[in-house]
Design a protein around this motif. Sequence first.
Motif, PDB file in Angstrom:
ATOM      1  N   HIS A 159      48.406  44.249  48.059  1.00  0.00           N
ATOM      2  CA  HIS A 159      49.472  43.365  48.516  1.00  0.00           C
ATOM      3  C   HIS A 159      48.959  42.199  49.351  1.00  0.00           C
ATOM      4  CE1 HIS A 159      51.978  46.623  47.151  1.00  0.00           C
ATOM      5  NE2 HIS A 159      51.432  47.451  48.013  1.00  0.00           N
ATOM      6  N   SER A 160      47.681  42.142  49.632  1.00  0.00           N
ATOM      7  CA  SER A 160      47.125  41.142  50.540  1.00  0.00           C
ATOM      8  C   SER A 160      46.924  39.791  49.872  1.00  0.00           C
ATOM      9  CB  SER A 160      45.777  41.638  51.085  1.00  0.00           C
ATOM     10  OG  SER A 160      45.068  40.590  51.694  1.00  0.00           O
ATOM     11  N   GLY A 161      47.467  38.741  50.484  1.00  0.00           N
ATOM     12  CA  GLY A 161      47.202  37.398  49.989  1.00  0.00           C
ATOM     13  C   GLY A 161      45.758  36.998  50.175  1.00  0.00           C
ATOM     14  N   THR A 162      45.127  37.492  51.250  1.00  0.00           N
ATOM     15  CA  THR A 162      43.708  37.219  51.488  1.00  0.00           C
ATOM     16  C   THR A 162      42.864  37.744  50.332  1.00  0.00           C
ATOM     17  OG1 THR A 162      44.068  37.410  53.878  1.00  0.00           O
ATOM     18  CG2 THR A 162      41.795  37.599  53.096  1.00  0.00           C
ATOM     19  N   VAL A 163      43.085  38.991  49.976  1.00  0.00           N
ATOM     20  CA  VAL A 163      42.326  39.610  48.886  1.00  0.00           C
ATOM     21  C   VAL A 163      42.741  39.022  47.547  1.00  0.00           C
ATOM     22  CG1 VAL A 163      41.778  41.782  47.723  1.00  0.00           C
ATOM     23  CG2 VAL A 163      41.997  41.726  50.220  1.00  0.00           C
ATOM     24  N   GLY A 164      44.034  38.719  47.393  1.00  0.00           N
ATOM     25  CA  GLY A 164      44.521  38.153  46.133  1.00  0.00           C
ATOM     26  C   GLY A 164      43.840  36.849  45.776  1.00  0.00           C
ATOM     27  N   ALA A 165      43.573  36.009  46.792  1.00  0.00           N
ATOM     28  CA  ALA A 165      42.885  34.740  46.525  1.00  0.00           C
ATOM     29  C   ALA A 165      41.460  34.981  46.058  1.00  0.00           C
ATOM     30  CB  ALA A 165      42.893  33.874  47.781  1.00  0.00           C
ATOM     31  N   ALA A 166      40.750  35.915  46.709  1.00  0.00           N
ATOM     32  CA  ALA A 166      39.366  36.214  46.319  1.00  0.00           C
ATOM     33  C   ALA A 166      39.311  36.785  44.901  1.00  0.00           C
ATOM     34  CB  ALA A 166      38.742  37.189  47.321  1.00  0.00           C
ATOM     35  N   LEU A 167      40.246  37.676  44.576  1.00  0.00           N
ATOM     36  CA  LEU A 167      40.280  38.254  43.229  1.00  0.00           C
ATOM     37  C   LEU A 167      40.614  37.208  42.179  1.00  0.00           C
ATOM     38  CD1 LEU A 167      42.100  41.641  43.921  1.00  0.00           C
ATOM     39  CD2 LEU A 167      39.717  41.353  43.236  1.00  0.00           C
ATOM     40  N   THR A 168      41.512  36.292  42.509  1.00  0.00           N
ATOM     41  CA  THR A 168      41.853  35.229  41.566  1.00  0.00           C
ATOM     42  C   THR A 168      40.653  34.331  41.308  1.00  0.00           C
ATOM     43  OG1 THR A 168      44.156  35.273  42.307  1.00  0.00           O
ATOM     44  CG2 THR A 168      43.425  33.302  41.134  1.00  0.00           C
ATOM     45  N   GLY A 169      39.892  34.048  42.354  1.00  0.00           N
ATOM     46  CA  GLY A 169      38.641  33.318  42.145  1.00  0.00           C
ATOM     47  C   GLY A 169      37.716  34.071  41.213  1.00  0.00           C
ATOM     48  N   GLY A 170      37.650  35.392  41.393  1.00  0.00           N
ATOM     49  CA  GLY A 170      36.758  36.204  40.572  1.00  0.00           C
ATOM     50  C   GLY A 170      37.109  36.203  39.097  1.00  0.00           C
ATOM     51  N   VAL A 171      38.403  36.173  38.771  1.00  0.00           N
ATOM     52  CA  VAL A 171      38.788  36.193  37.351  1.00  0.00           C
ATOM     53  C   VAL A 171      38.753  34.804  36.738  1.00  0.00           C
ATOM     54  CG1 VAL A 171      40.199  38.253  37.591  1.00  0.00           C
ATOM     55  CG2 VAL A 171      41.266  36.015  37.822  1.00  0.00           C
ATOM     56  N   ASN A 172      38.418  33.806  37.542  1.00  0.00           N
ATOM     57  CA  ASN A 172      38.356  32.433  37.029  1.00  0.00           C
ATOM     58  C   ASN A 172      36.956  31.841  37.164  1.00  0.00           C
ATOM     59  OD1 ASN A 172      41.203  31.312  36.219  1.00  0.00           O
ATOM     60  ND2 ASN A 172      41.536  32.641  37.997  1.00  0.00           N
ATOM     61  N   GLY A 173      35.951  32.705  37.054  1.00  0.00           N
ATOM     62  CA  GLY A 173      34.580  32.227  36.938  1.00  0.00           C
ATOM     63  C   GLY A 173      33.816  32.049  38.232  1.00  0.00           C
ATOM     64  N   ALA A 174      34.420  32.437  39.365  1.00  0.00           N
ATOM     65  CA  ALA A 174      33.726  32.321  40.651  1.00  0.00           C
ATOM     66  C   ALA A 174      33.350  33.718  41.147  1.00  0.00           C
ATOM     67  CB  ALA A 174      34.612  31.612  41.666  1.00  0.00           C
ATOM     68  N   ARG A 175      32.809  33.783  42.342  1.00  0.00           N
ATOM     69  CA  ARG A 175      32.607  35.025  43.078  1.00  0.00           C
ATOM     70  C   ARG A 175      33.484  34.938  44.323  1.00  0.00           C
ATOM     71  NH1 ARG A 175      28.068  32.936  40.985  1.00  0.00           N
ATOM     72  NH2 ARG A 175      26.634  34.289  39.836  1.00  0.00           N
TER      73      ARG A 175
END
Length: 249
Positions: free
Chosen positions: A113-129
Amino acid sequence: MTVALVTNDDGIDSAGLHRLALLASDAGLEVTIAAPAAQSSGSSASITGAATDGRIRFERRELEGLEGIPAYAVQAAPALIALIAAHGAFGPVPDLVLSGINRGANVGRAILHSGTVGAALTGGVNGARGLAVSLDVGMHPEEFHWDAATPFVLQLLSRLQETPTGTVFNLNVPNHNGPDPELREGSLAAFGIVQTTMTRNDEEHTRLSVADTPAGQEPGSDAALLAAGFATVTSIASISEAAEAALQA
């Protein structure tokens, strides 16, 4: 040069965001800040924020102590910010998405439910770390020791750049200014640092309250390690196929 997007869910004016951006810049990364214009905690990986015509509003900001670093206040949830950054909305596409430093720990399965973690995960599925960073300030903090995260962020930034794209680390740090604690790798606890309980339910509405997580978390879990005074990191997986098949052979 490695390009880093720095975002959060506490908003563009958060001291934790400013500290993380400064750390990334001092580490030699090419930093751009793009964070919600308002508080967006609990937004998970939501991509809310677009207007009815599809536009996502943002404005350039000058942040004190971060002169020379491009900064944008965005009318959107942090995951949507990470998503549009992956399409070049704020300049070069980021190699790293750094999210935090969050005001409060993000541990256990409640990181869903965390927006903090959600942003990092979204970066991860879009070619970043991705790296999500949170400070364990408790329910009623009197002081915020943002610098406590410094050695662990620097250590994990170095490690993260050696990993495959899509890798995401979730870091939680005790809120104190004493000697640096040891960094331990932990599993995700069954619950988070806080849990919700239903306090009222009737025909028209229900009410939830937030309470401290009970003691006795699983040994070796991120919540248990953090409660014992350790900094804790977990490598977390984003959306992927489960091992269990949906249909029988």
